[in-house]
Scaffold this motif. Structure first.
Motif, short mmCIF file in Angstrom:
data_model
loop_
_atom_site.label_atom_id
_atom_site.label_comp_id
_atom_site.label_asym_id
_atom_site.label_seq_id
_atom_site.Cartn_x
_atom_site.Cartn_y
_atom_site.Cartn_z
N LEU A 1 0.83 -1.20 0.00
CA LEU A 1 0.00 0.00 0.00
C LEU A 1 0.86 1.25 0.00
O LEU A 1 0.60 2.21 -0.74
CB LEU A 1 -0.93 -0.03 1.21
N GLY A 2 1.92 1.27 0.82
CA GLY A 2 2.82 2.41 0.83
C GLY A 2 3.54 2.61 -0.49
O GLY A 2 3.75 3.74 -0.94
N LEU A 3 3.93 1.50 -1.14
CA LEU A 3 4.61 1.60 -2.44
C LEU A 3 3.70 2.21 -3.50
O LEU A 3 4.17 2.87 -4.43
CB LEU A 3 5.05 0.21 -2.89
N ALA A 4 2.39 1.99 -3.37
CA ALA A 4 1.45 2.47 -4.39
C ALA A 4 0.81 3.80 -4.04
O ALA A 4 0.22 4.44 -4.90
CB ALA A 4 0.35 1.43 -4.59
N LYS A 5 0.92 4.22 -2.79
CA LYS A 5 0.12 5.35 -2.31
C LYS A 5 0.38 6.63 -3.08
O LYS A 5 -0.56 7.31 -3.51
CB LYS A 5 0.37 5.57 -0.82
N THR A 6 1.63 7.00 -3.25
CA THR A 6 1.93 8.24 -3.96
C THR A 6 2.34 8.01 -5.40
O THR A 6 2.16 8.88 -6.25
CB THR A 6 3.04 9.03 -3.24
N SER A 7 2.88 6.83 -5.70
CA SER A 7 3.27 6.55 -7.09
C SER A 7 2.05 6.37 -7.98
O SER A 7 2.12 6.59 -9.19
CB SER A 7 4.14 5.29 -7.16
N ARG A 8 0.91 5.94 -7.37
CA ARG A 8 -0.33 5.64 -8.08
C ARG A 8 -0.16 4.51 -9.09
O ARG A 8 -1.02 4.27 -9.92
CB ARG A 8 -0.91 6.89 -8.78
N CYS B 1 1.23 1.14 9.95
CA CYS B 1 1.83 2.44 9.62
C CYS B 1 3.34 2.37 9.40
O CYS B 1 3.89 3.09 8.57
CB CYS B 1 1.50 3.46 10.71
N VAL B 2 4.04 1.50 10.14
CA VAL B 2 5.48 1.35 9.90
C VAL B 2 5.71 0.83 8.48
O VAL B 2 6.54 1.36 7.73
CB VAL B 2 6.10 0.40 10.94
N SER B 3 4.96 -0.20 8.10
CA SER B 3 5.14 -0.79 6.76
C SER B 3 4.74 0.19 5.67
O SER B 3 5.39 0.25 4.61
CB SER B 3 4.32 -2.07 6.66
N THR B 4 3.67 0.95 5.89
CA THR B 4 3.27 1.96 4.91
C THR B 4 4.37 2.99 4.73
O THR B 4 4.68 3.39 3.60
CB THR B 4 1.97 2.64 5.35
#
Length: 581
Positions: A63-70, A441-444
């Motif tokens: 989820l963190g990898l995709a959150k801002t990269s879209r 949240c740490v993983s995100t």
């Protein structure tokens, strides 16, 4: 290659052709075909593989990898309980409109319902919280099945990115992938490059079960999602006495479009922390709303709610005020969350395209100027001695240019909002407030740091940090982010002390039932995972540590007194009332 190995390679090959560049893998036996396929694609330089032992943390990493990269990131699991462990991140991705691909290996149909080990009913396990759920055909005849697998990959990427419905409709997609033994390849090799089976009707080209089309062309081209304000909609009318409330939004583009509309119409903005800012964003805007007598004397004629308000109760209270027309701008998310009207007060709901700009723009009205000036008065009047806001401000001010600041849920997002009157334009503030849970949240934060080139800092409370301590479990062969995690350690959930549960008359069971102190030694926990940590005993200490960057993951613990949060909040509200009297 056996059918299972071939089926996994076809699917991941097509996802790579469609732009998937990040894959998170959890170890397992039934998912072995997918593991080998992802490994081969990494060797070929077509994607980056991350291996994690905890499925819940793995899903939040994706989820963190995709959150801002879209760009959709994929997480691979084996069958059984592993699939259920993805669900918290699925919910956050669903409500936060984050593109996420869930590739869950499964037992073939003949092993379900007959007592086979690690076999359960996986298809549909995420219910309405995924944009698309597909169970692919069990690999048996790849030459016949490959086109269907590739088409499924295209459908998955289109649904995850909102390509056909808009970025606000992005979200998680579930592909349930049954595999039969044998699950391991006869040999580990780079992906094949030859051609062979004619798998399409005459005139449609040839297909090798592994290769697909020539070069990197996908089987089905998926057009990217349109700009957030694209589409046909009646533009919102100008009302000079409009106040804009900016809540949680799926992307930075959504937020930028909303701020541009507010600037075009001269409308003051009450905004939750997020990327981007404007001169019309009120300093401590949510605190302005707590001055109920002042607000009653300066009511707007229209309250325009864009996104989902998630911090505090002052916005819902304003929407219930007689005489204020409430209008909602939806981001297009499926389900009720795209229609943010929790108080059932909305008189009109508009698509996001209604924020398109027309005409030369309008000057700031008298009411708008009054609200903006009220925010500036609070910027000078709000007490600056509360521990949480002081730490948040010191961190914010010490960040290097072009940094990303990820805020955990609970108190720290409020600490930044109350500690920083004017957020920096060169810092990207990020949150996970789709459901605003403290888990993952740490993983995100790790995923966000791995997905961007600049420095990344996360500000988390101690319970939020401890809840996802497994996010620190990163093997020696895995990509490691440059990430600083600042832990605001008040030994428990001090936010509950600011709510009705923290009233003196309820103090008896308060600590055990709500604050839940753990007494955990964060330094020892970090040492167990090989993560360097230190303690900052003052805001100046924190600033000094942040000025000296450190490669890899590091943790900075900042101890603060949790018992003082309720009293500090009362002082702030009193100061707000006095400043706006």
């Amino acid at each position: 290659m056996n059918p299972s190995t071939t089926g996994a390679r076809v699917l991941l090959d097509e996802l790579a052709r469609l732009g998937v560049r990040e894959v998170v893998l959890c170890p397992g036996s039934r998912s072995a075909p997918l593991a080998y396929a992802a490994h081969d694609l990494e060797l070929a330089g077509r994607l980056r593989l991350h291996v994690r032992v905890d499925e819940r943390s793995a899903a939040f990493l994706a989820l963190g990898l995709a959150k801002t990269s879209r760009r959709p990131a994929a997480v691979i699991t084996t069958s059984g309980t592993a699939v259920a462990n993805l669900h918290p991140a699925v919910l956050e991705a669903h409500h936060g409109a984050v593109p996420l691909l869930l590739l869950t290996a499964d037992r073939p149909p003949e092993l379900r319902g007959v007592g086979a080990n690690q076999a359960t009913s996986q298809y549909g396990v995420y219910g309405e919280h995924v944009r698309l759920a597909l169970e692919l055909e069990t690999p048996a005849d790849p030459a016949r099945q490959a086109a269907g697998w590739r088409t499924a990959a295209a459908r998955a990427v289109a649904a995850a990115t909102g390509a056909l419905a808009g970025q606000g409709s992005a979200g998680p997609v579930h592909l349930d992938l049954p595999y039969r033994d044998p699950l391991a390849p006869t040999a580990i090799a780079a992906p094949a490059t030859g051609r062979g089976h004619n798998d399409r009707p005459p005139g449609r080209g040839h297909l090798d079960p592994v290769v697909g089309r020539e070069g990197d062309h996908p089987w089905v081209a998926v057009t990217g999602p349109a700009p957030v304000t694209a589409g046909h909609a009646v533009p919102l009318e100008h009302d000079p006495d409009t106040i804009v409330v900016l809540g949680e939004l799926p992307t930075a583009d959504h937020r930028a479009a909303a701020l541009a509309w507010a600037s075009h119409h001269g409308a003051p903005v009450v905004a939750e922390p997020g990327p981007g800012t404007s001169d019309l964003v009120l300093p401590h805007g949510d605190l302005v709303l707590t001055a109920t007598d002042w607000v009653a004397a300066h009511l707007p004629s229209r309250l325009l709610v864009v996104g989902r308000p998630t911090l505090g109760r002052s916005v819902p209270a304003l929407t219930r005020t007689p005489g204020v027309r409430v209008e909602v701008v939806t981001t297009g998310e499926p389900g009720a969350d795209g229609w943010a009207d929790a108080t059932h007060a909305a008189a009109a709901v508009h698509p996001f395209a209604a924020l398109s700009l027309e005409g030369p723009g309008w000057e700031e009205s008298d009411l708008a100027r009054t609200w903006r000036e009220a925010g500036e008065r609070l910027a000078a009047a709000v007490p600056t001695d509360a521990a949480g806001p002081v730490v948040a401000r010191a961190l914010h001010d010490a960040l290097p240019p072009d940094a990303a600041l990820f805020l955990g849920s609970s108190s720290v997002a409020r600490d930044l909002a109350h500690g920083v009157a004017h957020p920096r334009v060169d810092v990207e503030v990020l949150t996970s407030r789709g459901l605003a849970g403290i888990d993952g949240c740490v993983s995100t934060a790790v995923g966000i740091a791995l997905s961007r080139p600049g420095p990344t800092v996360a500000l988390l409370g101690d319970l939020t940090f401890l809840h996802d301590a497994n996010g620190l479990l990163i093997g020696p062969a895995e990509p490691r982010p440059d990430l600083t995690i600042v832990v605001l350690d008040d030994d428990g959930g001090s936010i509950f002390g600011t709510l009705e549960y923290g009233a003196p008359e309820l103090s008896g069971p308060m600590t055990r039932l709500f604050t839940t102190p753990t007494g955990s030694d964060i330094g020892l926990l970090c040492a167990a995972h090989g993560v360097p940590s230190t303690t900052a005993h003052s805001p100046d200490d924190l600033a000094g540590l942040l000025h000296h960057g450190s490669p890899g993951i590091r943790v900075i613990r900042v101890p603060v007194p949790g018992h003082a949060r309720r009293a500090a909040g009362q002082r702030v509200r009193a100061a707000v009332a006095a400043a706006l009297a």
